[in-house]
Design a protein around this motif. Structure first.
Motif, mmCIF file in Angstrom:
data_model
loop_
_atom_site.group_PDB
_atom_site.id
_atom_site.type_symbol
_atom_site.label_atom_id
_atom_site.label_comp_id
_atom_site.label_asym_id
_atom_site.label_seq_id
_atom_site.Cartn_x
_atom_site.Cartn_y
_atom_site.Cartn_z
ATOM 1 N N LYS A 46 5.467 -16.674 -0.995
ATOM 2 C CA LYS A 46 5.456 -18.070 -1.040
ATOM 3 C C LYS A 46 5.322 -18.922 -2.165
ATOM 4 C CE LYS A 46 3.351 -17.358 3.609
ATOM 5 N NZ LYS A 46 1.911 -17.360 4.585
ATOM 6 N N SER A 47 4.621 -18.015 -2.960
ATOM 7 C CA SER A 47 4.038 -18.605 -4.543
ATOM 8 C C SER A 47 5.230 -18.647 -5.633
ATOM 9 C CB SER A 47 3.040 -17.779 -4.960
ATOM 10 O OG SER A 47 1.797 -18.076 -4.272
ATOM 11 N N PHE A 48 6.283 -17.883 -5.284
ATOM 12 C CA PHE A 48 7.379 -17.835 -6.041
ATOM 13 C C PHE A 48 8.599 -18.512 -5.618
ATOM 14 C CE2 PHE A 48 5.663 -13.893 -8.517
ATOM 15 C CZ PHE A 48 5.384 -14.329 -9.379
ATOM 16 N N ASP A 49 8.446 -19.041 -4.165
ATOM 17 C CA ASP A 49 9.568 -19.806 -3.817
ATOM 18 C C ASP A 49 10.122 -20.856 -4.780
ATOM 19 O OD1 ASP A 49 11.261 -21.009 -1.987
ATOM 20 O OD2 ASP A 49 9.769 -21.540 -0.525
ATOM 21 N N ASN A 50 11.417 -20.903 -4.847
ATOM 22 C CA ASN A 50 11.954 -22.017 -5.837
ATOM 23 C C ASN A 50 11.169 -23.285 -5.940
ATOM 24 O OD1 ASN A 50 13.717 -20.247 -6.807
ATOM 25 N ND2 ASN A 50 15.603 -20.861 -5.742
ATOM 26 N N ASP B 223 0.818 -1.402 -0.215
ATOM 27 C CA ASP B 223 0.080 0.077 -0.192
ATOM 28 C C ASP B 223 0.712 1.344 0.058
ATOM 29 O OD1 ASP B 223 0.656 0.622 2.803
ATOM 30 O OD2 ASP B 223 -1.139 -0.033 3.594
ATOM 31 N N TYR B 224 0.054 2.433 -0.153
ATOM 32 C CA TYR B 224 0.964 3.746 -0.187
ATOM 33 C C TYR B 224 1.820 3.885 1.150
ATOM 34 C CZ TYR B 224 1.446 8.736 0.413
ATOM 35 O OH TYR B 224 1.853 10.079 0.525
ATOM 36 N N TYR B 225 1.605 3.321 2.084
ATOM 37 C CA TYR B 225 2.584 3.677 3.379
ATOM 38 C C TYR B 225 3.498 2.599 3.612
ATOM 39 C CZ TYR B 225 -1.432 6.352 4.656
ATOM 40 O OH TYR B 225 -2.383 7.241 4.821
ATOM 41 N N GLY B 226 3.643 1.792 2.579
ATOM 42 C CA GLY B 226 4.672 0.517 2.235
ATOM 43 C C GLY B 226 4.323 -0.666 3.246
ATOM 44 N N ARG B 227 3.183 -0.898 3.622
ATOM 45 C CA ARG B 227 2.829 -2.009 4.468
ATOM 46 C C ARG B 227 2.556 -3.134 3.284
ATOM 47 N NH1 ARG B 227 -1.205 1.639 7.691
ATOM 48 N NH2 ARG B 227 -2.033 1.626 5.931
ATOM 49 N N TRP B 228 2.885 -4.230 3.604
ATOM 50 C CA TRP B 228 2.346 -5.420 2.886
ATOM 51 C C TRP B 228 1.077 -5.730 2.995
ATOM 52 C CZ3 TRP B 228 6.885 -9.621 2.255
ATOM 53 C CH2 TRP B 228 7.875 -9.272 1.756
ATOM 54 N N LYS B 229 0.475 -5.897 1.822
ATOM 55 C CA LYS B 229 -0.890 -6.527 1.720
ATOM 56 C C LYS B 229 -0.826 -8.090 1.833
ATOM 57 C CE LYS B 229 -2.824 -2.842 -0.748
ATOM 58 N NZ LYS B 229 -3.929 -2.470 -2.197
ATOM 59 N N ALA B 230 -2.174 -8.904 1.900
ATOM 60 C CA ALA B 230 -1.786 -10.290 1.987
ATOM 61 C C ALA B 230 -1.294 -10.919 0.781
ATOM 62 C CB ALA B 230 -3.423 -10.795 2.070
ATOM 63 N N LEU B 231 -1.540 -10.248 -0.512
ATOM 64 C CA LEU B 231 -1.046 -10.567 -1.675
ATOM 65 C C LEU B 231 0.755 -10.703 -1.673
ATOM 66 C CD1 LEU B 231 -1.112 -11.348 -4.814
ATOM 67 C CD2 LEU B 231 -1.247 -8.775 -5.230
ATOM 68 N N GLN B 232 1.373 -9.661 -1.172
ATOM 69 C CA GLN B 232 2.745 -9.491 -1.031
ATOM 70 C C GLN B 232 3.332 -10.657 -0.287
ATOM 71 O OE1 GLN B 232 4.252 -7.648 -2.814
ATOM 72 N NE2 GLN B 232 6.555 -7.775 -2.280
ATOM 73 N N TYR B 233 2.714 -11.158 0.906
ATOM 74 C CA TYR B 233 2.927 -12.155 1.631
ATOM 75 C C TYR B 233 2.797 -13.744 0.790
ATOM 76 C CZ TYR B 233 3.684 -9.502 5.745
ATOM 77 O OH TYR B 233 3.931 -8.605 6.777
ATOM 78 N N GLN B 234 1.760 -13.619 0.004
ATOM 79 C CA GLN B 234 1.447 -14.722 -0.686
ATOM 80 C C GLN B 234 2.295 -14.909 -1.850
ATOM 81 O OE1 GLN B 234 -0.777 -17.311 -0.094
ATOM 82 N NE2 GLN B 234 0.554 -18.282 -1.912
ATOM 83 N N ILE B 235 2.884 -13.743 -2.606
ATOM 84 C CA ILE B 235 3.565 -13.793 -3.779
ATOM 85 C C ILE B 235 4.987 -14.471 -3.339
ATOM 86 C CG2 ILE B 235 4.899 -12.210 -5.182
ATOM 87 C CD1 ILE B 235 2.258 -12.854 -6.219
#
Length: 249
Positions: A75-79, A61-73
């Motif tokens: 994990k989803s992009f783990d090698n 978000d605008y304040y630099g806080r991670w949304k649920a998507l960023q945490y999920q990404i």
């Protein structure tokens, strides 16, 4: 997918659920792309951040806080990714390994109810090949036909000398899960480390604080009696916590 969740009445709950919906949608897409390896060899997602406060498809978000998507990404992009799919008669467990090296793993596959009772369990070993995409395990649907899958979760854990990881699979949409109120315990280990546990399944646990800090993980699930360690970027006075069950009240 918008019908997968119940629409909450409170605005703050609506924002929370909308973030879960966004993360779920991207998880489904990215896993499908990675299961298509080598025909699909990458994924780009829109968008990273916002230039003003707004509800959007951004992952930060605008304040630099991670949304649920960023945490999920993350994990989803783990090698190495575990991806569980439902077919007509079976559940298939894919493992996508983008590392070039192979490694031997142990599989622990467990069906749990939301109180932590083991309903079904299996163990096996396998060698995960380098730069690979394969189905490593299949479960016939008939094995679970006698269980109430509205209050059950399949835990697939792999462990090796190199790494360990876990993937959870739910059999129904979030709105149809028969959740009960979790008693989430937060234990302070040190100024930057906290340990979370719950007596029953706590779905999509969201941590917050009035002081600005970064949580190493957020919007995660806690299995009954499982211990999750969370790191903070700087000390805070208190942590707020909620789960999906709270939005149903």
């Amino acid at each position: 997918m918008a019908r997968d969740y119940k629409v909450p009445g409170r605005f703050e709950d609506y924002l929370y659920v909308s973030q879960l919906l966004q993360a779920d949608g991207m998880k489904i897409a990215i896993e499908a792309h990675r299961r298509a390896k080598p025909y699909c060899m990458g994924t780009l997602f829109w968008q990273l951040n916002d230039c003003w406060p707004v509800t959007s498809w951004s992952s930060v978000d605008y304040y630099g806080r991670w949304k649920a998507l960023q945490y999920q990404i993350k994990k989803s992009f783990d090698n190495c990714l575990i991806s569980i799919t439902e077919e007509k008669n079976t559940y298939k467990v894919y493992i996508i390994n983008d590392d070039l090296n192979q490694f031997e793993v142990q599989f622990d596959i467990t069906l749990l109810d939301f109180n932590g009772k083991k309903l079904w369990n299996a163990f096996t070993t396998a060698v995960i090949m380098g730069s690979s995409n394969s189905v490593y395990y299949e479960i016939p649907k008939e094995k679970f036909s006698t269980f109430n899958l509205n209050k059950a979760v399949l835990s697939f854990t792999i462990s090796s000398e190199i790494q360990g990881m876990q993937q959870l699979h739910y059999f129904v949409k979030p709105k149809d899960l028969q959740l009960t109120k979790p008693n989430i315990q937060i234990k302070k280990i040190d100024a930057l480390t906290y340990e979370l546990s719950s007596d029953v399944l706590a779905k999509n646990v969201y941590l917050s604080s009035e002081q600005e800090t970064f949580f190493s993980d957020n919007y995660f699930d806690v299995l009954p009696n499982q211990k999750i360690e969370i790191k903070l970027s700087k000390p805070i006075q208190s942590i707020g916590v909620k789960s999906l069950f709270d939005t149903l009240q």
